[in-house]
Scaffold this motif. Structure first.
Motif, PDB file in Angstrom:
ATOM      1  N   PRO A   1      91.644  33.281 103.779  1.00 43.67           N
ATOM      2  CA  PRO A   1      91.434  34.710 104.043  1.00 43.67           C
ATOM      3  C   PRO A   1      90.414  35.353 103.102  1.00 43.67           C
ATOM      4  O   PRO A   1      90.770  35.984 102.122  1.00 43.67           O
ATOM      5  CB  PRO A   1      92.827  35.297 103.848  1.00 43.67           C
ATOM      6  N   GLY A   2      89.142  35.173 103.399  1.00 50.81           N
ATOM      7  CA  GLY A   2      88.090  35.789 102.604  1.00 50.81           C
ATOM      8  C   GLY A   2      86.754  35.132 102.861  1.00 50.81           C
ATOM      9  O   GLY A   2      86.681  33.980 103.303  1.00 50.81           O
ATOM     10  N   THR A   3      85.676  35.860 102.566  1.00 49.38           N
ATOM     11  CA  THR A   3      84.338  35.333 102.828  1.00 49.38           C
ATOM     12  C   THR A   3      83.944  34.226 101.864  1.00 49.38           C
ATOM     13  O   THR A   3      82.964  33.534 102.096  1.00 49.38           O
ATOM     14  CB  THR A   3      83.291  36.462 102.766  1.00 49.38           C
ATOM     15  N   GLY A   4      84.698  34.039 100.806  1.00 54.44           N
ATOM     16  CA  GLY A   4      84.411  32.959  99.868  1.00 54.44           C
ATOM     17  C   GLY A   4      84.887  31.597 100.342  1.00 54.44           C
ATOM     18  O   GLY A   4      84.585  30.579  99.722  1.00 54.44           O
ATOM     19  N   HIS A   5      85.626  31.558 101.434  1.00 48.15           N
ATOM     20  CA  HIS A   5      86.138  30.294 101.974  1.00 48.15           C
ATOM     21  C   HIS A   5      85.133  29.687 102.956  1.00 48.15           C
ATOM     22  O   HIS A   5      84.336  30.395 103.567  1.00 48.15           O
ATOM     23  CB  HIS A   5      87.486  30.523 102.665  1.00 48.15           C
ATOM     24  N   ASP A   6      85.206  28.378 103.115  1.00 48.00           N
ATOM     25  CA  ASP A   6      84.290  27.659 104.007  1.00 48.00           C
ATOM     26  C   ASP A   6      84.466  28.078 105.460  1.00 48.00           C
ATOM     27  O   ASP A   6      85.584  28.351 105.914  1.00 48.00           O
ATOM     28  CB  ASP A   6      84.532  26.143 103.922  1.00 48.00           C
ATOM     29  N   VAL A   7      83.360  28.088 106.211  1.00 49.19           N
ATOM     30  CA  VAL A   7      83.394  28.309 107.656  1.00 49.19           C
ATOM     31  C   VAL A   7      83.827  27.003 108.308  1.00 49.19           C
ATOM     32  O   VAL A   7      83.217  25.960 108.074  1.00 49.19           O
ATOM     33  CB  VAL A   7      82.013  28.761 108.186  1.00 49.19           C
ATOM     34  N   VAL A   8      84.905  27.063 109.107  1.00 49.56           N
ATOM     35  CA  VAL A   8      85.433  25.855 109.754  1.00 49.56           C
ATOM     36  C   VAL A   8      85.322  25.915 111.272  1.00 49.56           C
ATOM     37  O   VAL A   8      85.725  24.994 111.965  1.00 49.56           O
ATOM     38  CB  VAL A   8      86.908  25.598 109.338  1.00 49.56           C
ATOM     39  N   GLY A   9      84.775  27.010 111.785  1.00 49.24           N
ATOM     40  CA  GLY A   9      84.597  27.169 113.225  1.00 49.24           C
ATOM     41  C   GLY A   9      84.001  28.518 113.528  1.00 49.24           C
ATOM     42  O   GLY A   9      83.727  29.318 112.630  1.00 49.24           O
ATOM     43  N   LYS A  10      83.797  28.775 114.812  1.00 53.09           N
ATOM     44  CA  LYS A  10      83.241  30.054 115.257  1.00 53.09           C
ATOM     45  C   LYS A  10      83.853  30.412 116.603  1.00 53.09           C
ATOM     46  O   LYS A  10      84.196  29.537 117.386  1.00 53.09           O
ATOM     47  CB  LYS A  10      81.719  29.964 115.409  1.00 53.09           C
TER      48      LYS A  10
END
Length: 106
Positions: free
Chosen positions: A57-66
């Motif tokens: 929960p946050g923009t600092g975490h990796d993108v895992v999908g869209k």
């Protein structure tokens, strides 16, 4: 870098893109199958053109999908730091998720 490395990296990225483009269907099936003590599910619609799904929960975490605009997604009622949980290890900005009519999203 050797040409072979570029081909391998391109193939891996292509597979990842194909996998993430079908995330809406997989999430819906996974949530409907029960789960490991997850909170109640609610159906939401994506309002952003493209919405990143992150590992936390946050923009600092990796993108895992869209998710793409107008995709209907099964989510949980859990919201933390402005992000709604949309699966195990999957979070999306609640600002761009609109509950469908009649959904109980808390």
């Amino acid at each position: 870098m050797p040409k072979r490395t570029f081909v391998i990296v391109g193939a891996v990225l292509g597979v990842a893109l194909i996998y993430s483009s079908g995330a809406e269907q997989r999430e819906s099936e996974a949530e409907g199958a029960g789960g490991s003590g997850e909170q109640a599910a609610c159906t939401v619609t994506v309002t952003a053109d493209v919405l990143n799904v992150r590992s936390g929960p946050g923009t600092g975490h990796d993108v895992v999908g869209k998710y793409r605009e107008d995709a209907e997604v099964e989510a949980t009622t859990e919201v933390r730091d402005g992000f709604r949980r949309v699966g195990d290890g999957r979070w999306a900005s609640d600002e761009f998720l609109e509950p469908v009519d009649g959904a109980r999203c808390g």
